[in-house]
Write an enzyme that holds these catalytic residues in place. Structure first.
Site, PDB file in Angstrom:
ATOM      1  N   CYS A  14       1.058  -1.120  -0.169  1.00 48.52           N
ATOM      2  CA  CYS A  14      -0.551  -0.169   0.216  1.00 48.52           C
ATOM      3  C   CYS A  14       0.986   1.145   0.359  1.00 48.52           C
ATOM      4  CB  CYS A  14      -1.249   0.430   1.338  1.00 48.52           C
ATOM      5  SG  CYS A  14      -2.252  -1.188   1.326  1.00 48.52           S
ATOM      6  N   GLY A  45     -13.799   9.218   0.887  1.00 52.85           N
ATOM      7  CA  GLY A  45     -13.363   8.310   0.175  1.00 52.85           C
ATOM      8  C   GLY A  45     -13.046   7.250   1.179  1.00 52.85           C
ATOM      9  N   ASP A  87     -11.658  -3.947   3.195  1.00 55.70           N
ATOM     10  CA  ASP A  87     -12.365  -2.816   2.188  1.00 55.70           C
ATOM     11  C   ASP A  87     -13.449  -3.199   2.604  1.00 55.70           C
ATOM     12  OD1 ASP A  87     -10.108  -1.475   2.152  1.00 55.70           O
ATOM     13  OD2 ASP A  87     -10.427  -1.920  -0.455  1.00 55.70           O
ATOM     14  N   GLY A 135     -11.883 -13.692 -12.810  1.00 60.40           N
ATOM     15  CA  GLY A 135     -10.944 -12.695 -12.444  1.00 60.40           C
ATOM     16  C   GLY A 135     -10.331 -12.544 -13.823  1.00 60.40           C
ATOM     17  N   SER A 137      -6.412 -10.631 -16.061  1.00 62.49           N
ATOM     18  CA  SER A 137      -4.932 -10.557 -16.078  1.00 62.49           C
ATOM     19  C   SER A 137      -4.261 -10.371 -17.601  1.00 62.49           C
ATOM     20  CB  SER A 137      -4.534 -12.135 -15.767  1.00 62.49           C
ATOM     21  OG  SER A 137      -3.912 -12.499 -16.873  1.00 62.49           O
ATOM     22  N   ASP A 220     -10.121   1.316   7.904  1.00 58.76           N
ATOM     23  CA  ASP A 220      -8.986   0.580   7.878  1.00 58.76           C
ATOM     24  C   ASP A 220      -7.889   1.209   8.014  1.00 58.76           C
ATOM     25  OD1 ASP A 220      -9.371   0.412   5.228  1.00 58.76           O
ATOM     26  OD2 ASP A 220      -8.988  -1.925   4.469  1.00 58.76           O
TER      27      ASP A 220
END
Length: 326
Positions: A14, A45, A87, A135, A137, A220
């Site tokens: 992060c 946010g 999240d 997903g 890629s 968080d």
């Protein structure tokens, strides 16, 4: 051949976020389509978006991915997945379904390593009882991994970033310091299993405990550090947050790593961003940097008490500074 994933990226975890001040300018005015069913959007946010489906159901959506924060591929996958799931927990939801987000330099890093990353993500999703399917890629000069997650929540029992009220305590559910330890790991190759253990611990139990205790405000602690995320919470809630820096817990070795200079550029940008809005008393430069340390898969910062976790401060009526560190 041994591959160090952190050496294939310009930064890690992060700490690679776009600096908070620049990010806010970039998304200013992009609030989306207004409507009563959008319960949590882009205004402050928040950690995820929340839309009401009906009287007792809301859908939660988020996405999170980043470059390697550790060299071990399996651990990287676990950390990135736990971070993305956080999240959903941060707004009081439960993850239901996730899909993989993978960027991979397949000409320089073997596909077998990418498989280990995906395996780590799958194991964390299984621990969270969250379905993981498919997903997307892409070929990418730097390895990146994360999840897009869909969850569910009770629209009347959300944890919002703008719901802090004076007179309530501040609780932090994980110790700080993964940023400086990860930076030391990237620079030296030293391993810190306790940091990995913290980053792969899901925030689900803490979220449920916060809701059970009546909390309605949380976020968080990730790339903007404790101070950055606390500043956003206090600003959105129209209050001042007071932190007792002696009550904040740190991982073993974090203070030494900060003192030795293993501080990321992201952490220094965090401190520069919050400093004009923060009153510091009784702290050293190292204390300030650790409070701004860019965390990856950090804990929840809850307005309210969470059993088993330390109270680090309180919310008070608005004062000249948005955040006060004592």
């Amino acid at each position: 051949m041994t591959y160090r994933l952190t050496q294939h990226a310009h930064g890690g975890g992060c700490a690679c976020k776009i600096p908070p001040g620049q990010l806010e300018r970039m998304v200013a005015g992009l609030g989306g389509v207004p409507g009563g069913d959008l319960l949590i959007g882009l205004d402050h946010g928040d950690d995820a978006a929340v839309v009401r489906l009906d009287g007792d159901r809301a859908v939660v959506a988020t996405a999170d991915f980043f470059t390697p924060v550790v060299d071990d591929a399996y651990d990287f996958g676990r950390i990135a997945a736990a971070n993305a799931l956080s999240d959903v927990y941060a707004v009081g939801g439960e993850p239901l379904l996730a899909v993989n987000l993978l960027g991979w330099p397949y000409e320089t890093l073997p596909i077998e390593i990418a498989r280990e990353v995906l395996r780590g993500g799958a194991d964390i999703a299984a621990e969270a009882r969250c379905h993981l399917a498919g997903g997307h890629s892409i070929d990418d000069p730097e390895p990146k991994y994360g999840l897009a997650v869909t969850g569910v929540a009770d629209p009347e029992r959300l944890l919002r970033i703008d719901a802090g009220r004076p007179g309530l305590p501040l609780t932090l559910t994980k110790p700080l310091g993964v940023g400086v330890l990860n930076n030391r790991h990237k620079a030296t190759g030293e391993s810190f299993p306790h940091a990995v253990a913290g980053m792969t611990t899901l925030n689900g139990d803490a979220s449920r405990a916060a809701l059970a205790g009546g909390a309605r405000c949380a976020t968080d602690v990730t790339g903007f550090g404790l101070l950055g995320h606390l500043y956003k919470l206090a600003r959105a809630s129209g209050v001042t947050a007071v932190v007792d820096h002696t009550a904040v817990g740190y991982l073993d070795g974090a203070r030494d790593a900060a003192g030795a200079g293993y501080v990321s550029g992201g952490t220094r940008r965090n401190l520069d961003w919050v400093a004009p809005h923060t009153e510091f008393t009784g702290r050293s430069e190292r204390d300030a940097l650790l409070l701004a340390d860019a965390q990856t898969s950090g804990g929840l910062l809850v307005v309210g008490e969470v059993p088993g976790h330390p109270v680090i401060g309180e919310i008070v009526p608005t004062r000249d500074a948005v955040v006060i560190v004592r």
